[in-house]
Write a protein that holds these residues in place. Structure first.
Motif, PDB file in Angstrom:
ATOM      1  N   HIS A  78       0.734  -1.072   0.042  1.00 56.89           N
ATOM      2  CA  HIS A  78      -0.110  -0.371   0.399  1.00 56.89           C
ATOM      3  C   HIS A  78       0.406   1.301  -0.628  1.00 56.89           C
ATOM      4  O   HIS A  78       1.921   1.359   0.343  1.00 56.89           O
ATOM      5  N   PHE A  79      -0.003   2.239  -0.225  1.00 55.94           N
ATOM      6  CA  PHE A  79       1.488   4.019  -0.454  1.00 55.94           C
ATOM      7  C   PHE A  79       0.516   3.997   1.466  1.00 55.94           C
ATOM      8  O   PHE A  79      -1.249   4.619   1.138  1.00 55.94           O
ATOM      9  N   ASP A  80       1.690   5.008   1.836  1.00 52.03           N
ATOM     10  CA  ASP A  80       1.266   5.406   2.976  1.00 52.03           C
ATOM     11  C   ASP A  80       1.795   7.034   2.856  1.00 52.03           C
ATOM     12  O   ASP A  80       2.779   7.085   2.554  1.00 52.03           O
ATOM     13  N   GLU A  81       0.832   7.680   2.852  1.00 52.19           N
ATOM     14  CA  GLU A  81       0.715   8.550   3.266  1.00 52.19           C
ATOM     15  C   GLU A  81       1.525   9.801   3.931  1.00 52.19           C
ATOM     16  O   GLU A  81       2.306  10.315   3.874  1.00 52.19           O
ATOM     17  N   GLY A  82       2.019   8.428   5.037  1.00 49.63           N
ATOM     18  CA  GLY A  82       2.623   9.274   6.830  1.00 49.63           C
ATOM     19  C   GLY A  82       3.788   9.036   5.982  1.00 49.63           C
ATOM     20  O   GLY A  82       5.093   9.632   6.713  1.00 49.63           O
ATOM     21  N   MET A  83       4.170   8.130   5.367  1.00 48.05           N
ATOM     22  CA  MET A  83       5.964   8.084   4.897  1.00 48.05           C
ATOM     23  C   MET A  83       6.120   8.019   3.979  1.00 48.05           C
ATOM     24  O   MET A  83       7.270   8.437   3.430  1.00 48.05           O
ATOM     25  N   ALA A  84       5.119   9.093   2.655  1.00 46.03           N
ATOM     26  CA  ALA A  84       5.665   8.631   1.203  1.00 46.03           C
ATOM     27  C   ALA A  84       5.900   8.127   0.521  1.00 46.03           C
ATOM     28  O   ALA A  84       7.220   8.060  -0.516  1.00 46.03           O
ATOM     29  N   GLY A  97       3.206 -14.421   1.062  1.00 47.26           N
ATOM     30  CA  GLY A  97       2.297 -14.432   2.443  1.00 47.26           C
ATOM     31  C   GLY A  97       3.391 -14.177   3.647  1.00 47.26           C
ATOM     32  O   GLY A  97       2.780 -14.190   5.027  1.00 47.26           O
ATOM     33  N   GLU A  98       4.271 -13.755   3.767  1.00 50.19           N
ATOM     34  CA  GLU A  98       5.352 -13.117   4.573  1.00 50.19           C
ATOM     35  C   GLU A  98       5.489 -12.246   4.989  1.00 50.19           C
ATOM     36  O   GLU A  98       6.017 -11.503   3.403  1.00 50.19           O
ATOM     37  N   SER A  99       6.053 -11.092   6.216  1.00 53.92           N
ATOM     38  CA  SER A  99       6.664  -9.989   6.459  1.00 53.92           C
ATOM     39  C   SER A  99       7.640  -9.907   6.687  1.00 53.92           C
ATOM     40  O   SER A  99       8.279 -10.341   6.447  1.00 53.92           O
ATOM     41  N   GLY A 100       8.425  -8.510   6.893  1.00 55.49           N
ATOM     42  CA  GLY A 100       9.414  -8.653   7.218  1.00 55.49           C
ATOM     43  C   GLY A 100      10.552  -8.032   5.897  1.00 55.49           C
ATOM     44  O   GLY A 100      11.680  -8.265   6.457  1.00 55.49           O
ATOM     45  N   TRP A 101       9.919  -7.617   4.636  1.00 56.54           N
ATOM     46  CA  TRP A 101      11.466  -7.920   3.943  1.00 56.54           C
ATOM     47  C   TRP A 101      11.873  -6.305   3.771  1.00 56.54           C
ATOM     48  O   TRP A 101      11.363  -5.033   3.712  1.00 56.54           O
ATOM     49  N   TRP A 102      12.970  -6.355   3.125  1.00 57.15           N
ATOM     50  CA  TRP A 102      13.746  -5.211   3.057  1.00 57.15           C
ATOM     51  C   TRP A 102      14.933  -4.990   1.706  1.00 57.15           C
ATOM     52  O   TRP A 102      15.158  -6.064   0.892  1.00 57.15           O
ATOM     53  N   LEU A 142      15.868  -8.608  -2.612  1.00 58.28           N
ATOM     54  CA  LEU A 142      14.939  -8.563  -1.623  1.00 58.28           C
ATOM     55  C   LEU A 142      15.461  -9.337  -0.275  1.00 58.28           C
ATOM     56  O   LEU A 142      15.356 -10.816  -0.690  1.00 58.28           O
ATOM     57  N   GLU A 143      14.838  -8.905   0.575  1.00 56.92           N
ATOM     58  CA  GLU A 143      15.408 -10.450   1.949  1.00 56.92           C
ATOM     59  C   GLU A 143      14.937 -10.072   3.462  1.00 56.92           C
ATOM     60  O   GLU A 143      14.636  -8.561   3.460  1.00 56.92           O
ATOM     61  N   LYS A 144      15.169 -10.874   4.077  1.00 59.08           N
ATOM     62  CA  LYS A 144      14.320 -10.098   5.662  1.00 59.08           C
ATOM     63  C   LYS A 144      15.262  -9.395   6.025  1.00 59.08           C
ATOM     64  O   LYS A 144      16.269  -9.806   6.572  1.00 59.08           O
ATOM     65  N   GLU A 145      14.537  -8.951   6.910  1.00 65.29           N
ATOM     66  CA  GLU A 145      15.202  -7.858   7.957  1.00 65.29           C
ATOM     67  C   GLU A 145      14.966  -7.293   9.415  1.00 65.29           C
ATOM     68  O   GLU A 145      13.459  -8.331   9.134  1.00 65.29           O
ATOM     69  N   ILE A 162      13.468  -2.273  10.890  1.00 66.12           N
ATOM     70  CA  ILE A 162      12.544  -1.861   9.561  1.00 66.12           C
ATOM     71  C   ILE A 162      10.962  -0.682  10.748  1.00 66.12           C
ATOM     72  O   ILE A 162      10.964   0.728   9.325  1.00 66.12           O
ATOM     73  N   ALA A 163      11.205  -0.799  11.705  1.00 66.33           N
ATOM     74  CA  ALA A 163      10.088   0.673  12.148  1.00 66.33           C
ATOM     75  C   ALA A 163      10.502   1.729  12.837  1.00 66.33           C
ATOM     76  O   ALA A 163      10.489   2.345  12.550  1.00 66.33           O
ATOM     77  N   SER A 164      12.381   1.665  12.903  1.00 66.55           N
ATOM     78  CA  SER A 164      12.880   2.215  12.770  1.00 66.55           C
ATOM     79  C   SER A 164      13.000   3.394  11.990  1.00 66.55           C
ATOM     80  O   SER A 164      13.615   4.435  12.216  1.00 66.55           O
ATOM     81  N   ILE A 165      13.193   2.624  10.716  1.00 65.18           N
ATOM     82  CA  ILE A 165      12.988   3.089   8.999  1.00 65.18           C
ATOM     83  C   ILE A 165      12.088   4.042   9.109  1.00 65.18           C
ATOM     84  O   ILE A 165      11.852   4.805   8.515  1.00 65.18           O
ATOM     85  N   HIS A 166      10.792   3.582   9.403  1.00 65.34           N
ATOM     86  CA  HIS A 166       9.248   3.878   9.131  1.00 65.34           C
ATOM     87  C   HIS A 166       9.406   5.219   9.693  1.00 65.34           C
ATOM     88  O   HIS A 166       8.059   6.539   9.244  1.00 65.34           O
ATOM     89  N   ASP A 167       9.425   5.133  11.109  1.00 68.80           N
ATOM     90  CA  ASP A 167       9.750   6.554  11.727  1.00 68.80           C
ATOM     91  C   ASP A 167      10.320   7.577  12.050  1.00 68.80           C
ATOM     92  O   ASP A 167      10.174   8.905  11.575  1.00 68.80           O
ATOM     93  N   ALA A 168      11.539   7.063  10.604  1.00 65.57           N
ATOM     94  CA  ALA A 168      12.210   8.162  10.220  1.00 65.57           C
ATOM     95  C   ALA A 168      11.718   9.086   9.369  1.00 65.57           C
ATOM     96  O   ALA A 168      11.432   9.886   8.872  1.00 65.57           O
ATOM     97  N   PHE A 169      11.070   7.975   8.317  1.00 67.28           N
ATOM     98  CA  PHE A 169      10.543   8.544   6.920  1.00 67.28           C
ATOM     99  C   PHE A 169       9.006   9.791   7.600  1.00 67.28           C
ATOM    100  O   PHE A 169       8.965  10.277   6.978  1.00 67.28           O
TER     101      PHE A 169
END
Length: 346
Positions: A136-142, A151-156, A186-189, A194-201
């Motif tokens: 999805h496109f997250d407006e809060g992170m642009a 089916g798996e999450s946690g990719w970077w 693409l690999e698991k992180e 990832i949460a810290s990167i998203h907070d920075a965004f």
């Protein structure tokens, strides 16, 4: 171009300018306990040439401001549109090939027709039914966020251009320009990273909102042999230097320096256009070879980083995307600094 190394001020240890360019282009910078050092990359001819020139000093360069007082190269260089076959490796899933001319951009607000990002490659694979991608496109992170893949999450993502190698990054995948020779995986992180990167965004987007949509960089620094300067709350505007790749109005890392010049904070810039640099082909970008009164010589020159301070340097902001196509949302800092082979820079 002078390739002698007898000026002790620059501590260049007899590394030629061509060799420095080769190593910068292929990402040959490593952090060490004694500072920033350059290391060799894949074997390749040591030269730098533009469109078939035999000498690196034949690559076209531009002194800014121009004789007309403009802070923009008078010539418009055009990099090639991605073509041929590319590949992406997805950890634990497989290696997938794709035709570059079939990939469609998901960010027409950023890229010109024919150009696309790493994220667009994943969407293309999903459209072909080779992977199951939820995003999805997250407006809060642009930016676009990968919610799950198969089916798996946690990719970077991780990538590098021709002759480089993989390096940690905290750069938005849908802003990372693809060009021929790109290696992409693409690999698991870790979820906390990832949460810290998203907070920075989110912090960047909030800074942009607080400044009314104007990119304002809180901290811009330049470290060079002639001294160190720092600027606070620098307004940055787009100069459309790479309108062949990016849409008008898109702000890049290079725009930070050009904006400083227009505001009277720095006396001048020298930009050189390189089609290729040794094994790095294509390069097709402008390089900053002169800043204030310092001009790249021998094994010494400028490099840069920009982004969230939490991930400064080799934690994620020092990545080898050329400054003229490195899109910025609203970075916390930008740093341009001088390095020489075997020294810690400035």
């Amino acid at each position: 171009m002078n390739e002698r190394c007898d000026d002790k001020q620059y501590r260049c240890h007899c590394l030629t300018r061509r060799e420095l360019l080769k190593r910068l282009a292929c990402g040959g910078l490593l952090a060490s306990p004694i500072g920033t050092v350059l290391t060799a990359c894949e074997p390749a001819p040591i030269d730098a040439r533009e469109s078939g020139s035999d000498e690196d000093d034949e690559a076209p360069f531009y002194e800014l401001p121009t004789s007309n007082g403009l802070w923009k190269p008078e010539a418009q260089h055009v990099g090639g549109i991605p073509s041929g076959e590319g590949r992406v490796e997805i950890e634990g899933v497989g290696v997938f090939s794709f035709a570059a001319d079939e990939v469609q951009r998901q960010r027409p607000d950023i890229f010109q027709t024919g150009h696309f990002s790493l994220f667009d490659v994943l969407v293309h694979l999903a459209e072909r039914g080779e992977i199951a991608l939820n995003h999805h496109f997250d407006e809060g992170m642009a930016t676009h966020v990968v919610d799950s893949l198969n089916g798996e999450s946690g990719w970077w993502h991780n990538a590098h251009y021709a002759s480089g190698w993989f390096e940690p990054n905290v750069f938005r995948m849908d802003l990372y320009p693809y060009k021929n020779g790109t290696r992409f995986r693409l690999e698991k992180e870790r979820q906390d990273r990832i949460a810290s990167i998203h907070d920075a965004f989110r912090g960047e987007v909030e800074r942009l909102r607080q400044n009314g949509g104007q990119v304002v960089i809180p901290d811009v620094r330049i470290r060079s042999p002639n001294g160190r300067v720092a600027f606070e709350d620098v307004p940055v505007t787009a100069h459309n230097v790479r309108r062949d790749v990016l849409q008008p109005g898109v702000v890049t890392a290079l725009d930070a320096l050009i904006s400083l010049g227009e505001q009277g904070h720095i006396p001048g810039l020298k930009l050189t256009w390189y089609e290729r640099i040794a094994g790095a082909d294509p390069v097709a970008s402008y390089w900053v070879e002169g800043l204030n009164d310092d001009v790249a010589v021998g094994g010494c020159g400028f490099v840069y980083e920009a982004g969230p301070r939490q991930f400064a340097g080799f934690s994620g902001t020092h990545i080898h995307i050329p400054a003229d196509v490195r899109v910025t949302v609203s970075p916390e800092y930008a740093l341009w600094f001088w390095i020489c082979l075997g020294s810690g820079g400035l």
